[in-house]
Design an enzyme around this catalytic site. Structure first.
Site, mmCIF file in Angstrom:
data_model
loop_
_atom_site.group_PDB
_atom_site.id
_atom_site.type_symbol
_atom_site.label_atom_id
_atom_site.label_comp_id
_atom_site.label_asym_id
_atom_site.label_seq_id
_atom_site.Cartn_x
_atom_site.Cartn_y
_atom_site.Cartn_z
ATOM 1 N N ARG A 1 -13.787 -0.548 3.564
ATOM 2 C CA ARG A 1 -12.299 -1.073 3.248
ATOM 3 C C ARG A 1 -11.620 -0.247 2.150
ATOM 4 O O ARG A 1 -12.127 0.155 1.625
ATOM 5 C CB ARG A 1 -12.210 -2.474 3.231
ATOM 6 C CG ARG A 1 -12.688 -3.583 4.439
ATOM 7 C CD ARG A 1 -11.709 -3.292 5.533
ATOM 8 N NE ARG A 1 -10.226 -3.696 5.056
ATOM 9 C CZ ARG A 1 -9.731 -4.995 4.683
ATOM 10 N NH1 ARG A 1 -10.572 -5.884 4.804
ATOM 11 N NH2 ARG A 1 -8.705 -5.198 4.383
ATOM 12 N N GLY A 2 -10.368 -0.269 2.464
ATOM 13 C CA GLY A 2 -9.591 0.349 1.361
ATOM 14 C C GLY A 2 -8.442 1.308 1.849
ATOM 15 O O GLY A 2 -8.547 1.558 2.945
ATOM 16 N N ASN A 3 -7.702 1.887 0.899
ATOM 17 C CA ASN A 3 -6.500 2.697 1.093
ATOM 18 C C ASN A 3 -7.225 4.249 1.431
ATOM 19 O O ASN A 3 -8.190 4.447 1.279
ATOM 20 C CB ASN A 3 -5.512 2.632 0.252
ATOM 21 C CG ASN A 3 -6.133 2.959 -1.370
ATOM 22 O OD1 ASN A 3 -7.093 3.588 -1.384
ATOM 23 N ND2 ASN A 3 -5.301 2.697 -2.178
ATOM 24 N N VAL A 4 -6.289 5.243 1.641
ATOM 25 C CA VAL A 4 -6.942 6.464 1.880
ATOM 26 C C VAL A 4 -7.351 7.324 0.728
ATOM 27 O O VAL A 4 -8.504 7.603 0.909
ATOM 28 C CB VAL A 4 -5.694 7.353 2.404
ATOM 29 C CG1 VAL A 4 -6.142 8.986 2.416
ATOM 30 C CG2 VAL A 4 -5.050 6.980 3.707
ATOM 31 N N SER B 1 0.895 -1.067 -0.014
ATOM 32 C CA SER B 1 -0.080 0.118 -0.028
ATOM 33 C C SER B 1 0.806 1.176 0.090
ATOM 34 O O SER B 1 2.032 1.130 0.398
ATOM 35 C CB SER B 1 -1.168 0.009 1.087
ATOM 36 O OG SER B 1 -0.051 0.201 2.362
ATOM 37 N N ARG C 1 -14.124 2.934 16.005
ATOM 38 C CA ARG C 1 -14.737 4.197 15.718
ATOM 39 C C ARG C 1 -16.040 4.240 15.745
ATOM 40 O O ARG C 1 -16.908 5.184 16.231
ATOM 41 C CB ARG C 1 -14.009 4.451 14.243
ATOM 42 C CG ARG C 1 -12.480 5.015 14.396
ATOM 43 C CD ARG C 1 -12.081 5.201 13.110
ATOM 44 N NE ARG C 1 -10.585 5.571 12.967
ATOM 45 C CZ ARG C 1 -9.683 5.232 12.007
ATOM 46 N NH1 ARG C 1 -10.106 4.512 11.124
ATOM 47 N NH2 ARG C 1 -8.475 5.481 12.151
ATOM 48 N N THR D 1 -16.143 4.141 7.934
ATOM 49 C CA THR D 1 -15.150 3.581 8.579
ATOM 50 C C THR D 1 -15.010 2.103 8.712
ATOM 51 O O THR D 1 -15.978 1.637 8.874
ATOM 52 C CB THR D 1 -15.116 4.068 10.137
ATOM 53 O OG1 THR D 1 -14.062 3.514 11.054
ATOM 54 C CG2 THR D 1 -16.257 3.606 10.897
#
Length: 332
Positions: A141-144, A8, A124, A119
């Protein structure tokens, strides 16, 4: 040194920061990219079991001798020690708080009732529900990039991310609010990196010692001790934050806060404890026991308010697979 890293962007950025520091110290460094289960399995973190899904493949590479060192996000590292492996250094950590990236520059308090917050962390979601703001959370889910894109496309109204990751990626200008830990406590170890090696590599351990930050190590040790004690049962949404300060006599001490609660916000506990710096792990265990004594197991009990079906169904198929949870105001 061969440093193993997830593929990532954030993982490679974090590994690159450590690699640069090692090069400055005169070491030759090569970064080896490794794919983990957390990178390939797009199921919810709660379904995957959370801890370990990002670390196992990299730890196997360490055991096999394919790499010499790995840089973990400490919050993703299981609390149980791995046979034959040692965390040789924990550098000074970034700001551990969570941040909000919301449409129209909004803060948590400004988001209208029924706003959808994305989220992937039960921690959270539970704390947002406990605030009683009438927000709904959507499990993503996933990257920024992919998470922030959901806000830009209007699929969700906001997402919650770690400030440390946004800082390391140089994207703090996209943050609309840094969330006060009084509202949402971070994950144990959030913002910290762990440099793990084979225990037998004593020479490498010595070389990495200069990167270790004692105050950070003490703080995350206390936080992870809470997690370790409460993981004895079923995993509940848990937040913890330790801070190092001086007492009235000028001695360093650990101030530790923790949260445990239900996903629907119908039950929550927040407790704190302070003690000497050299007793960080004991403080964490003691605070966890206080949580248990005060009824933390209620967080594992079935909710009185089961999740409602998501409005509008799942996210588009070109986004991450999701499970939606509708969080209502407490007592509703």
């Amino acid at each position: 040194m061969r440093i193993g890293s997830r593929r990532s962007t954030l993982a490679l950025t974090q590994t690159g920061l450590i690699a640069d520091r090692l090069r400055t110290l005169g070491h030759q460094v090569e970064i080896v990219e490794i794919v983990t289960e957390g990178d390939t399995n797009r199921a919810s973190l709660s379904q995957l079991g959370g801890t370990g899904i990002f670390a196992t493949a990299i730890r196997n590479a360490l055991h096999d001798g394919r790499i010499d060192l790995t840089v973990h996000s400490l919050k993703d590292l299981p609390t149980a020690p791995a046979d034959g492996l040692t965390v040789a250094a924990i550098p000074q950590r970034e700001d551990p708080r969570d941040v909000l990236v919301a449409r129209d520059g909004l803060t948590l308090g400004e988001l209208p009732v029924d706003s959808v917050v994305g989220t992937g962390a039960p921690r959270r979601a539970a704390q947002l529900a406990a605030l009683g703001l009438g927000l709904r959370t959507r499990d993503i889910r996933g990257n920024v990039d992919s998470r922030v894109e959901l806000v830009r496309r209007g699929v969700v109204d906001a997402v919650v991310l770690a400030r440390a990751g946004m800082s390391r990626l140089g994207r703090l200008d996209e943050v609309t609010e840094v969330i006060d830990p009084l509202q949402v406590l971070p994950a144990p170890g959030q913002g910290a990196l762990a440099l793990e090696i084979r225990t037998a590599d004593t020479q490498l351990h010595e070389a990495l010692h200069v990167l270790d930050h004692p105050d950070t190590r003490a703080a995350v040790t206390a936080e992870r001790a809470v997690l370790a004690r409460l993981e004895a049962g079923c995993a509940a949404p848990l937040g913890a934050l330790a801070e190092i300060s001086e007492d009235l006599d000028g001695r360093l001490e650990v101030s530790l806060r923790a949260f445990v609660g239900r996903l629907d916000g119908s039950f929550e506990l927040r407790r704190s404890m302070t003690g000497p710096l050299d007793k960080a792990e004991r403080i964490g265990h003691d605070l966890a026991q206080q949580l248990l004594d005060d009824g933390a197991l209620e967080a594992f009990a079935p909710s009185d308010h089961p999740p409602e079906p998501p409005p509008g169904g799942h996210l588009p198929t070109d986004a991450n697979p999701v499970t939606d949870i509708h969080h209502q105001r407490r007592g509703a």
